[in-house]
Structure formats: C-alpha cells, structure tokens
Design an enzyme around this catalytic site. Structure first.
Site, PDB file in Angstrom:
ATOM      1  N   ASN A 321       4.665 108.771 -28.123  1.00 30.94           N
ATOM      2  CA  ASN A 321       4.450 107.662 -27.540  1.00 30.94           C
ATOM      3  C   ASN A 321       3.147 106.912 -28.058  1.00 30.94           C
ATOM      4  OD1 ASN A 321       5.503 107.086 -24.959  1.00 30.94           O
ATOM      5  ND2 ASN A 321       4.403 108.485 -23.909  1.00 30.94           N
ATOM      6  N   ASP A 330      10.119 105.387 -23.108  1.00 27.68           N
ATOM      7  CA  ASP A 330      11.319 105.601 -22.265  1.00 27.68           C
ATOM      8  C   ASP A 330      12.099 105.303 -22.685  1.00 27.68           C
ATOM      9  OD1 ASP A 330       8.994 105.048 -19.997  1.00 27.68           O
ATOM     10  OD2 ASP A 330       9.318 102.901 -20.113  1.00 27.68           O
ATOM     11  N   GLU A 356       8.324 113.480 -18.962  1.00 30.02           N
ATOM     12  CA  GLU A 356       8.976 113.556 -19.848  1.00 30.02           C
ATOM     13  C   GLU A 356       9.609 114.875 -19.727  1.00 30.02           C
ATOM     14  OE1 GLU A 356       6.296 114.791 -19.780  1.00 30.02           O
ATOM     15  OE2 GLU A 356       5.761 115.963 -21.346  1.00 30.02           O
TER      16      GLU A 356
HETATM   17  N1  LIG Z   1       6.742 106.524 -22.127  1.00 24.94           N
HETATM   18  C1  LIG Z   1       6.678 107.524 -21.131  1.00 24.94           C
HETATM   19  N2  LIG Z   1       5.766 108.514 -21.604  1.00 24.94           N
HETATM   20  C2  LIG Z   1       5.450 108.865 -20.412  1.00 24.94           C
HETATM   21  C3  LIG Z   1       6.214 109.301 -19.388  1.00 24.94           C
HETATM   22  N3  LIG Z   1       5.794 110.664 -18.503  1.00 24.94           N
HETATM   23  C4  LIG Z   1       4.412 111.312 -19.421  1.00 24.94           C
HETATM   24  N4  LIG Z   1       4.466 110.159 -20.301  1.00 24.94           N
HETATM   25  C5  LIG Z   1       4.143 110.716 -21.772  1.00 24.94           C
HETATM   26  O1  LIG Z   1       4.603 111.744 -21.736  1.00 24.94           O
HETATM   27  C6  LIG Z   1       3.272 112.688 -21.952  1.00 24.94           C
HETATM   28  C7  LIG Z   1       2.911 114.205 -21.947  1.00 24.94           C
HETATM   29  O2  LIG Z   1       1.818 114.926 -23.607  1.00 24.94           O
HETATM   30  P1  LIG Z   1       1.587 116.116 -22.655  1.00 24.94           P
HETATM   31  O3  LIG Z   1       2.445 116.703 -21.695  1.00 24.94           O
HETATM   32  O4  LIG Z   1       1.079 116.179 -23.837  1.00 24.94           O
HETATM   33  O5  LIG Z   1       2.826 117.066 -23.911  1.00 24.94           O
HETATM   34  P2  LIG Z   1       3.498 116.568 -25.029  1.00 24.94           P
HETATM   35  O6  LIG Z   1       2.805 115.793 -26.207  1.00 24.94           O
HETATM   36  O7  LIG Z   1       5.381 116.311 -25.365  1.00 24.94           O
HETATM   37  O8  LIG Z   1       3.515 118.191 -25.966  1.00 24.94           O
HETATM   38  P3  LIG Z   1       4.900 119.471 -25.599  1.00 24.94           P
HETATM   39  O9  LIG Z   1       4.780 119.250 -24.554  1.00 24.94           O
HETATM   40  O10 LIG Z   1       3.987 120.160 -25.748  1.00 24.94           O
HETATM   41  O11 LIG Z   1       5.584 118.766 -26.992  1.00 24.94           O
HETATM   42  C8  LIG Z   1       1.686 111.876 -21.904  1.00 24.94           C
HETATM   43  O12 LIG Z   1       1.459 111.062 -23.206  1.00 24.94           O
HETATM   44  C9  LIG Z   1       2.669 111.452 -21.064  1.00 24.94           C
HETATM   45  O13 LIG Z   1       1.376 109.986 -21.150  1.00 24.94           O
HETATM   46  C10 LIG Z   1       6.924 108.063 -18.729  1.00 24.94           C
HETATM   47  O14 LIG Z   1       8.230 108.011 -17.541  1.00 24.94           O
HETATM   48  N5  LIG Z   1       6.820 107.216 -19.822  1.00 24.94           N
END
Ligand SMILES: Nc1nc2c(ncn2[C@@H]2O[C@H](COP(=O)(O)OP(=O)(O)OP(=O)(O)O)[C@@H](O)[C@H]2O)c(=O)[nH]1
Length: 447
Positions: A321, A330, A356
């Site tokens: 992101n 997205d 996610e």
């Molecule tokens: N673009 C987008 N980002 C999302 C959405 N839902 C959650 N996120 C982002 O997904 C990210 C999840 O990050 P983390 O839970 O820290 O985990 P990660 O960076 O994937 O790290 P690991 O899961 O440990 O591999 C966050 O930055 C949320 O803002 C969405 O619907 N769209």
C-alpha cells in the site's frame, strides 16, 4: 396449452368497450329479434285476420242481419194490409223496401270487394225484385179481407219471403264459415306465437347468461386475476405472472404489473446480493461467511463429514500500500479475490474476511485435500501479475492457514481460531506458505 394459447388472436387485446358492447348485444339481440319477429308474426297472422273478421262482420253480416229483420217487417206490413187495408202499412212497407234495397246494394259491393262468390246475392236480388213486384200487387188491392186471390198471392209472397230468407241465410253461412276458418288460422298462429315467445324467452335467457359470461370473462375474471396476482406477490410468490389478455385495458395493467414485479424482483436480487457480497471482490462478505460457516459446521456434524477452513492474508500488504498507493492495494485485493474464485470448486465458498484477509469454506473436504487447495491458491496468487495503474504491473503473495473439523470435533469459532493460528504460523515461518492447524482439545473449546 397455456391460457393465452386458448384465446384466438382475434379476441386478444380487444378493448373493454368492445367486451361490454358484445356482452350487451348478446343479451339484447334476441330480445330485439323476437320483438320484431313477434310484431310481424302477430300483425300478419293474428291482427290482420282478426281485423278482416271484424270488417266482414261489419260490411257483410250486418246488412244480412238487417235485411233479415226488415223482411219480417215487410211480411208483417203486407199481411196486415191484406187484412185491414190500412195505408199506414203501405208507408211502413215502403220504408222497409228502401232499407232492404240499400242493404242489398251494400252487401253486393262488400261481397265483391272481399272476393266472395256473389251468385247467391244475385239470386237473392232477383228473388227480392220478384217479391217487391208481388208485394206491390197485393198492396194495390182494395179488399180489407183476405179473399181467395189475395190468399194465393199471400201464400206465394210467404214462399218468396222464405226463399229470400233462406238465400240470405246461405250468404250468412258462407261468410260465417270463412270467418271461422280465418279465426281458426289466427288462433293457430296465436298458439304458434306463444310457443315462439316461450322459445324466445328461453333463448333470451341463455343469451343473457352468455352476455354475463362474456362480461365476467372479459372483466371480472381478469380483475380477479390481477387481484390474486397482487396478493400472491405480497405473500412472497415472486415468480407469479399475471395472465390477462382481455380486455386490452386490463391486459395493459397486467403488463405494467408484471413489468413492475420484474423490476422489484431484480432490485430485490441486487439488494440480496449486495447484502451478502463484498463490493470490492464480489466474494461473500463477513456476515454471510459467519452464516455459511455455521451452516457447514452443523451439516458436517449432522452427517459425520469433515469441513475445512482456509484463512489467507496478503503478505506485507502495508508495504504494498505504501509503495503503490491505496488504489493499487484495492486492485491487489480484487486480483486475489478473482484468483480464489478461479481455483475453487463450486461447492467451496470464498469470502473476504476483512481488509486483506480471505477465508475459504471447503465442505466435505479433509485436511490433506484442504492443504492441497491452499497450496494451489498460494501458487496461483504468487503467479498472478496484475495491472495497478494501466502501465505498471505488480505481484503479491499470500500466507494461508488451514484447519479441518471431522464430525463434531469443532464449533465454527474453534475451527476459525485454529485456522487463524495456522495462518499466524505461516506468517511466522516466513510468509508465502501454507500451515495446517492442530486439533483443539475439548477444554480449549469450552473455555
Ligand atoms: N488498499 C487497501 N488496504 C487495506 C484494506 N484493508 C486493509 N488494508 C491495509 O492492509 C494493511 C494490513 O497491514 P498489516 O495488518 O500490518 O499486515 P501486513 O503489512 O500485510 O503484514 P503481514 O500481514 O504481517 O504480512 C494495512 O495497512 C491496512 O491499511 C483495503 O481494503 N484496501
């Protein structure tokens, strides 16, 4: 054969005015027909003959009767004169003679007019003339007593009077017989008319009933169909179509009703879909996942089957992101969702758990098969290259945790918890991998 196929094309879509007019015509046509027929029948075969009878009565029988009466007066005057010789008898005689002359003339004209054989009346006129001559001879005598000559004349006079009376009686009978015949014919026609009137009444009633059926079929039953269609729809029958083809106005209402119902159905379907799906990926949403998982765990428990659950989480998504932007994030989520849909059986249910994170419910699927599915999904996600802003492409990986419940070993919550723990392990062991959760103990489940 449907209802519409039974209605000939000519009748379909005819207007309400047409059906009402048809119904009314069917009801009234026989009444008019029988009224007209009755009028001509009555007039030609009953009224006219009766008028004729009355006319004959007046023009023929009246003069005959009048002559017959006058003849007795003539006889009386002549005989009285022969007895007493008084002149007043002559005066009375003359009056009667004029009357009889007049009536014989009228009788002759009337019988000729009405095409009777007038030979009898001619004979009667001849006899009358003979009688007048003889009467004049008797009335010219001076004797006040009945002498021998006068006696002979009187005898001949009475003979002539009787013959004339007989002749008039014959005329009377001829006219009476023809009148009776006409009367009989009129009576027969009257009886026939009565039968026809009865038949007309029955036909009118049948036609009126048919008229009612036409109005009922075209209007009332169509309105009933509309009403029952609305009731069925409000009772939840969404597939029912209102079949109204007559009259045109109600058919249009039915078409509009069916169209409206179709739109409502489509809107309801959309709302229903929206209520259970995730807008970004088109997968089932979290709420629907909860319901589906509960349902599948209960089913597995009831039939002693296994059910597996996979939880997947995109790796380093925060970094993705941050590097590519939220919109690209997205796009990555949408791409993973599509990859899941493409790599699952129809019976498997892929859901977006949130952010996610994804979950997959695999009914009747044991631990090994579930692990293989998770591996297939992981490979597919890793291999997928997607566009993020028209030009650039990107790739993501996903970590997956798998848990399987055999028979009644799990509740939805424990199954989810085990899959989540397995996911945590996959993340811990370096991501982009699949881990399988261990079985949970009874005390852990109830705690
Ligand atoms: N673009 C987008 N980002 C999302 C959405 N839902 C959650 N996120 C982002 O997904 C990210 C999840 O990050 P983390 O839970 O820290 O985990 P990660 O960076 O994937 O790290 P690991 O899961 O440990 O591999 C966050 O930055 C949320 O803002 C969405 O619907 N769209």
């Amino acid at each position: 054969m449907s209802t519409i196929d039974k209605i000939p094309a000519f009748w379909r879509r005819r207007s309400l005015r047409f059906w009402l007019a048809t119904g009314m015509l069917m009801s009234l046509a026989p009444i008019f027909t029988f009224a007209l027929t009755g009028y001509f029948l009555y007039h030609g075969t009953i009224i006219q003959p009766l008028v004729e009878v009355a006319s004959k009565q007046r023009h023929i029988l009246q003069p005959v009767q009048s002559i017959q009466m006058s003849l007795w007066d003539v006889s009386e005057s002549v005989v009285d004169f022969a007895i007493d010789g008084e002149d007043r008898h002559k005066i009375a005689y003359q009056q009667q003679v004029h009357q009889i002359d007049d009536n014989l003339e009228k009788l002759s004209v009337a019988m000729e007019d009405q095409e009777f054989d007038i030979s009898n009346i001619n004979e009667a006129q001849d006899e009358w003339r003979e009688l007048v001559t003889l009467s004049n001879t008797i009335l010219s005598g001076e004797s006040i007593r009945v002498n021998a000559i006068v006696g002979e004349d009187i005898e001949e006079f009475e003979l002539l009077i009787n013959r004339l009376a007989h002749q008039l009686g014959t005329v009377h009978d001829i006219v009476r017989i023809r009148n009776e015949k006409t009367h009989q014919q009129a009576l027969a026609s009257l009886t026939l008319s009565e039968y026809l009137a009865g038949a007309g009444l029955v036909i009118s009633i049948i036609c009126s009933l048919l008229g009612v059926v036409v109005i009922n079929r075209s209007l009332v039953s169509s309105m009933d169909q509309l009403a029952s269609g609305s009731m069925r729809f409000s009772d939840g029958d969404r597939e029912h179509q209102v079949e109204v083809h007559i009259p045109r106005e109600l058919a249009n209402v039915a078409d509009a009703f069916n169209q409206m119902m179709k739109q409502i159905r489509e809107q309801e379907d959309t709302l229903e879909r929206m209520a259970i799906t995730d807008g970004l990926t088109g997968l089932y949403n979290r709420r629907e996942f909860d319901r589906l998982l509960g349902e599948e765990v209960r089913r597995a428990e009831r039939y002693g089957k296994s059910v597996s659950l996979i939880i997947g989480d995109i790796d380093h998504f925060k970094t993705f992101n941050d590097s590519y932007g939220h919109q690209a994030g997205d796009e990555a989520i949408r791409s993973v969702g599509q990859t899941l849909s493409e790599n699952l059986r129809e019976a498997d249910k892929a859901c977006r758990f949130g952010g996610e994170e994804f979950v997959i419910i695999l009914p009747e699927c044991d631990a090994e098969a579930a692990r293989q599915v998770a591996e297939r999904v992981r490979n597919a996600v890793e291999a997928r290259i997607f566009h993020i802003d028209g030009e650039r492409t990107a790739q993501v990986t996903i970590s997956l945790g798998v848990a399987t419940s055999a028979g009644n070993s799990d509740t939805p919550e424990t199954l989810l918890k085990r899959a989540d723990l397995a996911l945590y392990k996959a993340k811990e062991h370096g991501r982009n991998r699949v881990k399988t959760g261990r079985l949970i103990h009874q005390d852990e489940r109830t705690s």
